[in-house]
Design an enzyme around this catalytic site. Structure first.
Site, PDB file in Angstrom:
ATOM      1  N   VAL A  90       0.300 -13.793  14.218  1.00  0.00           N
ATOM      2  CA  VAL A  90       1.238 -14.374  13.248  1.00  0.00           C
ATOM      3  C   VAL A  90       1.178 -15.902  13.317  1.00  0.00           C
ATOM      4  O   VAL A  90       0.637 -16.478  14.272  1.00  0.00           O
ATOM      5  CB  VAL A  90       2.684 -13.886  13.500  1.00  0.00           C
ATOM      6  CG1 VAL A  90       2.795 -12.390  13.265  1.00  0.00           C
ATOM      7  CG2 VAL A  90       3.147 -14.244  14.899  1.00  0.00           C
ATOM      8  N   GLU A 161      -8.021 -17.409  19.384  1.00  0.00           N
ATOM      9  CA  GLU A 161      -9.129 -17.312  18.434  1.00  0.00           C
ATOM     10  C   GLU A 161      -9.719 -18.702  18.186  1.00  0.00           C
ATOM     11  O   GLU A 161      -8.990 -19.661  18.011  1.00  0.00           O
ATOM     12  CB  GLU A 161      -8.605 -16.710  17.115  1.00  0.00           C
ATOM     13  CG  GLU A 161      -9.677 -16.444  16.096  1.00  0.00           C
ATOM     14  CD  GLU A 161     -10.885 -15.738  16.711  1.00  0.00           C
ATOM     15  OE1 GLU A 161     -10.739 -14.617  17.206  1.00  0.00           O
ATOM     16  OE2 GLU A 161     -11.987 -16.334  16.714  1.00  0.00           O
ATOM     17  N   LYS A 220      -6.954 -23.182  24.518  1.00  0.00           N
ATOM     18  CA  LYS A 220      -6.985 -23.184  23.045  1.00  0.00           C
ATOM     19  C   LYS A 220      -6.439 -24.507  22.497  1.00  0.00           C
ATOM     20  O   LYS A 220      -7.048 -25.147  21.636  1.00  0.00           O
ATOM     21  CB  LYS A 220      -6.169 -21.992  22.524  1.00  0.00           C
ATOM     22  CG  LYS A 220      -5.985 -21.956  21.022  1.00  0.00           C
ATOM     23  CD  LYS A 220      -7.308 -21.855  20.266  1.00  0.00           C
ATOM     24  CE  LYS A 220      -7.126 -22.208  18.809  1.00  0.00           C
ATOM     25  NZ  LYS A 220      -8.354 -22.198  18.041  1.00  0.00           N
ATOM     26  N   GLY A 271      -9.817 -37.580   6.777  1.00  0.00           N
ATOM     27  CA  GLY A 271      -8.856 -37.091   7.780  1.00  0.00           C
ATOM     28  C   GLY A 271      -8.960 -35.585   7.891  1.00  0.00           C
ATOM     29  O   GLY A 271      -9.294 -34.916   6.917  1.00  0.00           O
ATOM     30  N   CYS A 276      -4.066 -26.073  11.622  1.00  0.00           N
ATOM     31  CA  CYS A 276      -3.971 -26.029  13.093  1.00  0.00           C
ATOM     32  C   CYS A 276      -4.095 -27.347  13.846  1.00  0.00           C
ATOM     33  O   CYS A 276      -3.329 -27.577  14.779  1.00  0.00           O
ATOM     34  CB  CYS A 276      -4.980 -25.041  13.628  1.00  0.00           C
ATOM     35  SG  CYS A 276      -4.584 -23.373  13.082  1.00  0.00           S
TER      36      CYS A 276
HETATM   37  P1  NAD Z   1      -1.450 -16.991   8.337  1.00  0.00           P
HETATM   38  O1  NAD Z   1      -0.229 -17.666   7.880  1.00  0.00           O
HETATM   39  O2  NAD Z   1      -2.643 -16.938   7.447  1.00  0.00           O
HETATM   40  O3  NAD Z   1      -1.107 -15.471   8.725  1.00  0.00           O
HETATM   41  C1  NAD Z   1      -0.015 -15.105   9.502  1.00  0.00           C
HETATM   42  C2  NAD Z   1       0.586 -13.823   8.920  1.00  0.00           C
HETATM   43  O4  NAD Z   1       1.582 -13.344   9.800  1.00  0.00           O
HETATM   44  C3  NAD Z   1       1.266 -14.024   7.569  1.00  0.00           C
HETATM   45  O5  NAD Z   1       0.656 -13.191   6.605  1.00  0.00           O
HETATM   46  C4  NAD Z   1       2.734 -13.634   7.825  1.00  0.00           C
HETATM   47  O6  NAD Z   1       3.335 -12.968   6.732  1.00  0.00           O
HETATM   48  C5  NAD Z   1       2.589 -12.711   9.012  1.00  0.00           C
HETATM   49  N1  NAD Z   1       3.818 -12.559   9.801  1.00  0.00           N
HETATM   50  C6  NAD Z   1       4.632 -13.534  10.269  1.00  0.00           C
HETATM   51  N2  NAD Z   1       5.626 -13.000  10.991  1.00  0.00           N
HETATM   52  C7  NAD Z   1       5.446 -11.654  10.988  1.00  0.00           C
HETATM   53  C8  NAD Z   1       6.137 -10.562  11.569  1.00  0.00           C
HETATM   54  N3  NAD Z   1       7.220 -10.760  12.329  1.00  0.00           N
HETATM   55  N4  NAD Z   1       5.691  -9.323  11.341  1.00  0.00           N
HETATM   56  C9  NAD Z   1       4.583  -9.113  10.595  1.00  0.00           C
HETATM   57  N5  NAD Z   1       3.870 -10.106  10.022  1.00  0.00           N
HETATM   58  C10 NAD Z   1       4.292 -11.366  10.222  1.00  0.00           C
HETATM   59  O7  NAD Z   1      -1.835 -17.652   9.727  1.00  0.00           O
HETATM   60  P2  NAD Z   1      -3.298 -17.772  10.371  1.00  0.00           P
HETATM   61  O8  NAD Z   1      -4.016 -18.922   9.784  1.00  0.00           O
HETATM   62  O9  NAD Z   1      -3.928 -16.426  10.355  1.00  0.00           O
HETATM   63  O10 NAD Z   1      -2.929 -18.191  11.867  1.00  0.00           O
HETATM   64  C11 NAD Z   1      -2.338 -17.276  12.754  1.00  0.00           C
HETATM   65  C12 NAD Z   1      -2.373 -17.840  14.160  1.00  0.00           C
HETATM   66  O11 NAD Z   1      -3.736 -18.012  14.561  1.00  0.00           O
HETATM   67  C13 NAD Z   1      -1.740 -19.223  14.319  1.00  0.00           C
HETATM   68  O12 NAD Z   1      -1.135 -19.301  15.568  1.00  0.00           O
HETATM   69  C14 NAD Z   1      -2.918 -20.174  14.256  1.00  0.00           C
HETATM   70  O13 NAD Z   1      -2.667 -21.369  14.964  1.00  0.00           O
HETATM   71  C15 NAD Z   1      -3.993 -19.370  14.930  1.00  0.00           C
HETATM   72  N6  NAD Z   1      -5.362 -19.693  14.504  1.00  0.00           N
HETATM   73  C16 NAD Z   1      -5.655 -19.895  13.200  1.00  0.00           C
HETATM   74  C17 NAD Z   1      -6.964 -20.151  12.806  1.00  0.00           C
HETATM   75  C18 NAD Z   1      -7.330 -20.388  11.375  1.00  0.00           C
HETATM   76  O14 NAD Z   1      -8.473 -20.747  11.128  1.00  0.00           O
HETATM   77  N7  NAD Z   1      -6.460 -20.215  10.418  1.00  0.00           N
HETATM   78  C19 NAD Z   1      -7.975 -20.150  13.776  1.00  0.00           C
HETATM   79  C20 NAD Z   1      -7.631 -19.926  15.106  1.00  0.00           C
HETATM   80  C21 NAD Z   1      -6.326 -19.683  15.457  1.00  0.00           C
HETATM   81  C1  UGA Z   2     -10.526 -25.526  13.611  1.00  0.00           C
HETATM   82  C2  UGA Z   2     -11.471 -25.353  14.792  1.00  0.00           C
HETATM   83  O1  UGA Z   2     -12.767 -25.812  14.420  1.00  0.00           O
HETATM   84  C3  UGA Z   2     -11.545 -23.894  15.219  1.00  0.00           C
HETATM   85  O2  UGA Z   2     -12.349 -23.761  16.370  1.00  0.00           O
HETATM   86  C4  UGA Z   2     -10.136 -23.394  15.516  1.00  0.00           C
HETATM   87  O3  UGA Z   2     -10.168 -22.020  15.848  1.00  0.00           O
HETATM   88  C5  UGA Z   2      -9.261 -23.598  14.303  1.00  0.00           C
HETATM   89  O4  UGA Z   2      -9.255 -25.001  13.943  1.00  0.00           O
HETATM   90  C6  UGA Z   2      -7.834 -23.220  14.509  1.00  0.00           C
HETATM   91  O5  UGA Z   2      -7.363 -23.143  15.608  1.00  0.00           O
HETATM   92  O6  UGA Z   2      -7.213 -23.036  13.460  1.00  0.00           O
HETATM   93  P1  UGA Z   2     -10.675 -25.163  10.995  1.00  0.00           P
HETATM   94  O7  UGA Z   2      -9.464 -26.002  10.980  1.00  0.00           O
HETATM   95  O8  UGA Z   2     -10.657 -23.882  10.268  1.00  0.00           O
HETATM   96  O9  UGA Z   2     -11.078 -24.817  12.507  1.00  0.00           O
HETATM   97  O10 UGA Z   2     -11.917 -25.996  10.431  1.00  0.00           O
HETATM   98  P2  UGA Z   2     -12.779 -27.214  11.027  1.00  0.00           P
HETATM   99  O11 UGA Z   2     -14.179 -26.990  10.653  1.00  0.00           O
HETATM  100  O12 UGA Z   2     -12.500 -27.460  12.444  1.00  0.00           O
HETATM  101  O13 UGA Z   2     -12.251 -28.440  10.173  1.00  0.00           O
HETATM  102  C7  UGA Z   2     -10.946 -28.958  10.351  1.00  0.00           C
HETATM  103  C8  UGA Z   2     -10.817 -30.245   9.571  1.00  0.00           C
HETATM  104  O14 UGA Z   2     -11.596 -31.278  10.173  1.00  0.00           O
HETATM  105  C9  UGA Z   2     -11.310 -30.149   8.128  1.00  0.00           C
HETATM  106  O15 UGA Z   2     -10.461 -30.879   7.282  1.00  0.00           O
HETATM  107  C10 UGA Z   2     -12.678 -30.789   8.187  1.00  0.00           C
HETATM  108  O16 UGA Z   2     -13.089 -31.321   6.962  1.00  0.00           O
HETATM  109  C11 UGA Z   2     -12.428 -31.880   9.206  1.00  0.00           C
HETATM  110  N1  UGA Z   2     -13.667 -32.350   9.856  1.00  0.00           N
HETATM  111  C12 UGA Z   2     -14.433 -31.500  10.582  1.00  0.00           C
HETATM  112  C13 UGA Z   2     -14.017 -33.685   9.742  1.00  0.00           C
HETATM  113  O17 UGA Z   2     -13.309 -34.477   9.099  1.00  0.00           O
HETATM  114  N2  UGA Z   2     -15.158 -34.122  10.355  1.00  0.00           N
HETATM  115  C14 UGA Z   2     -15.950 -33.292  11.086  1.00  0.00           C
HETATM  116  O18 UGA Z   2     -16.976 -33.767  11.638  1.00  0.00           O
HETATM  117  C15 UGA Z   2     -15.580 -31.949  11.204  1.00  0.00           C
END
Ligand code: NAD
Ligand code: UGA
Length: 453
Positions: A90, A161, A220, A271, A276
């Site tokens: 979530v 993740e 992380k 930027g 995240c």
């Molecule tokens: P997201 O907002 O896309 O998805 C989260 C989902 O959880 C939503 O659909 C929401 O409705 C659901 N949710 C919230 N509370 C709930 C509950 N109590 N019961 C059931 N469903 C519920 O978020 P995301 O981008 O998938 O990120 C999730 C987590 O993973 C965050 O902690 C984020 O930091 C981490 N993360 C994200 C990325 C990424 O690239 N987006 C990469 C690595 C880690």
């Molecule tokens: C980032 C990390 O790369 C993942 O490893 C991590 O799991 C994730 O955050 C997370 O925890 O959510 P993400 O945000 O999806 O992934 O994408 P990135 O490729 O990291 O880019 C993030 C931002 O930095 C973007 O706006 C991108 O354009 C920018 N960026 C990236 C730069 O400005 N310069 C670069 O050289 C690389």
């Protein structure tokens, strides 16, 4: 324990793709992804061309596994009851109120999951933290689980993740590492082994790292902080390039060729965006302050401050060359290419700054829908945004048709491939092109009104 049923709470950018990939590699495991947002679940069950998450390669996997061993459901209770392992994926956004407002991660969704798991569980569960969480969150989760359900055993694992949006499927297929944190009790070790067994179906064992829970949780945050730090470092250097005649691309190349530094994550940009980096660093800053480490907190805080500075600096550059009568074209709304995600995109902040100066804006993005762009702007205007101030177009040509300045803010290939040479020739006028992703061809860089970072 051999896992036969998995439940994943949260069907977002992480829950959807990660479970699809596990389902593909482990056909004997039944996986149910649940969410409180039943519309999202409907979309996951609908046409593969309209999934709630756009990721290259995802729809092909969904086609293969959905309805076989991967299911999307809004029956959260049943999915928890039926599973031996539960992933919590979530959202953990920055708190908007209360203690730690604007800095700490809001754990209310994670806590709600823990309560739900405790309330409905009838058998022992392995609870996996997939969301990004502050170090020592597992303690809090354990407390909720143990207080609310004394009949079953819960083991908590941290399995953060590391996928990046836009490359999620390849990242999941060929992860640099999989990190699993657990405790050293007998059942803790068994829980770790159950998860190792799942990943080892496609990830080489040497890339599966097992640690204690706290190292895993903190790794992380540290990982995202280090990645973002490189972007702020290169962006800060882009400012000194402008003063000295040095070229930021040359700097990136020169320093990246040092194998100790490496070439990745050195692209100067408007930027970093995304849901995240900012929230995870602010969370780290908050934790450092909590532990009395003020100097460490300030060090990491500066990464976010430089990001704000870069957005501000580039907005000023665009505004200084603008004529208030003519609209400016913003090309790119997604925070990076190959995603439909615009959370914390620099485009939102730069557009707001320009609107505040009374400039009309045209916007085009190949993947982000018009309603999403308007709702992003409405959020930064606290619900008071006048949609007439922007014109959202559905193709690049009409977006740049009648403007005198164009800002390229996302590195979409459609922008790289556009026939800029003919555009400039036909226009026969001084259209300023701000290529803030430094993506256009060298030929175009000779154009008098071309500006790069
Ligand atoms: P997201 O907002 O896309 O998805 C989260 C989902 O959880 C939503 O659909 C929401 O409705 C659901 N949710 C919230 N509370 C709930 C509950 N109590 N019961 C059931 N469903 C519920 O978020 P995301 O981008 O998938 O990120 C999730 C987590 O993973 C965050 O902690 C984020 O930091 C981490 N993360 C994200 C990325 C990424 O690239 N987006 C990469 C690595 C880690
Ligand atoms: C980032 C990390 O790369 C993942 O490893 C991590 O799991 C994730 O955050 C997370 O925890 O959510 P993400 O945000 O999806 O992934 O994408 P990135 O490729 O990291 O880019 C993030 C931002 O930095 C973007 O706006 C991108 O354009 C920018 N960026 C990236 C730069 O400005 N310069 C670069 O050289 C690389």
């Amino acid at each position: 324990m051999k896992i036969k049923n998995i439940c994943c709470i949260g069907a977002g950018y992480v829950g959807g793709p990660t479970m699809a990939v596990i389902a593909l590699h482990c056909p004997e495991i039944k996986i149910t992804v649940v969410d409180i947002d039943s519309n999202k679940i409907k979309s996951w069950n609908g046409s593969v061309t309209k999934l709630p998450v756009y990721e290259p390669g995802l729809s092909a996997i969904i086609k293969k596994v959905r309805g076989k061993n991967l299911f999307f459901s809004d029956d959260i209770d049943q999915a928890i009851i039926n599973s031996e392992m539960i992933f919590m994926a979530v959202n953990t956004p920055t708190k908007t109120e209360g203690e730690g407002k604007g800095m700490a991660a809001d754990l209310k969704y994670v806590e709600a999951c823990a309560r739900k798991i405790a309330q409905v569980s009838l058998t022992n569960k392995i609870v996996v933290e997939k969301s990004t969480l502050p170090v020592r969150t597992a303690e809090k989760i354990k407390e909720i689980l143990l207080t609310e359900n004394k009949k079953v055993n819960f083991d908590i694992l941290s399995n953060p993740e590391f996928l990046a949006e836009g490359t999620a499927i390849q990242d999941l297929f060929k992860s640099d590492r999989v990190l699993i944190g657990g405790d050293s009790s007998k059942s803790g070790k068994e829980a770790i082994n159950s998860l190792v067994e799942i990943y080892s179906r496609w990830i080489p064992k040497k890339k599966i790292l097992t640690t204690n829970v706290w190292s895993s949780e903190l790794s992380k945050l540290a990982s995202n902080a280090m990645l973002a730090q490189r972007i702020s470092s290169i962006n800060s250097l882009s400012a000194i390039c402008k003063k000295t005649g040095a070229e930021i691309d040359d700097i990136s190349k020169a320093i990246g060729m040092d194998h100790r530094i490496g070439k990745y994550f050195l692209n100067a940009s408007p930027g970093f965006g995304g849901s995240c980096f900012q929230k995870d660093i602010l969370n780290l800053v908050y934790l450092c302050k909590y532990y009395g480490l003020d100097e460490v907190a300030e060090y990491w805080h500066q990464v976010v401050k430089i990001n704000d500075y870069q957005r501000e600096r580039l907005s000023k550059i665009i505004a200084s060359g603008a004529n208030k009568k003519d609209p400016i074209a913003i090309l790119g709304w997604a925070f990076k290419s190959s995603t439909n995600d615009s959370r914390e995109s620099s485009s939102i902040y730069i557009t707001k700054k320009l609107i505040d100066l009374g400039i009309n804006i045209n916007i085009y993005d190949p993947m982000v829908k018009k309603e999403k762009i308007l709702s992003d702007l409405d959020s930064v205007y606290s619900g008071n945004f006048n949609p007439n101030l922007v014109n959202i177009l559905d193709n690049i040509s009409s977006c740049i048709e009648n403007v005198t300045s164009i800002a390229i803010l996302t590195e979409w290939h459609q922008f790289k491939d556009y026939n800029w040479k003919d555009f400039i020739k036909i226009k026969q006028k001084k259209v300023k092109i701000y290529d803030f992703r430094n993506i256009l061809s060298d030929e175009l860089k000779q154009y008098k009104h071309y500006y790069k970072l």
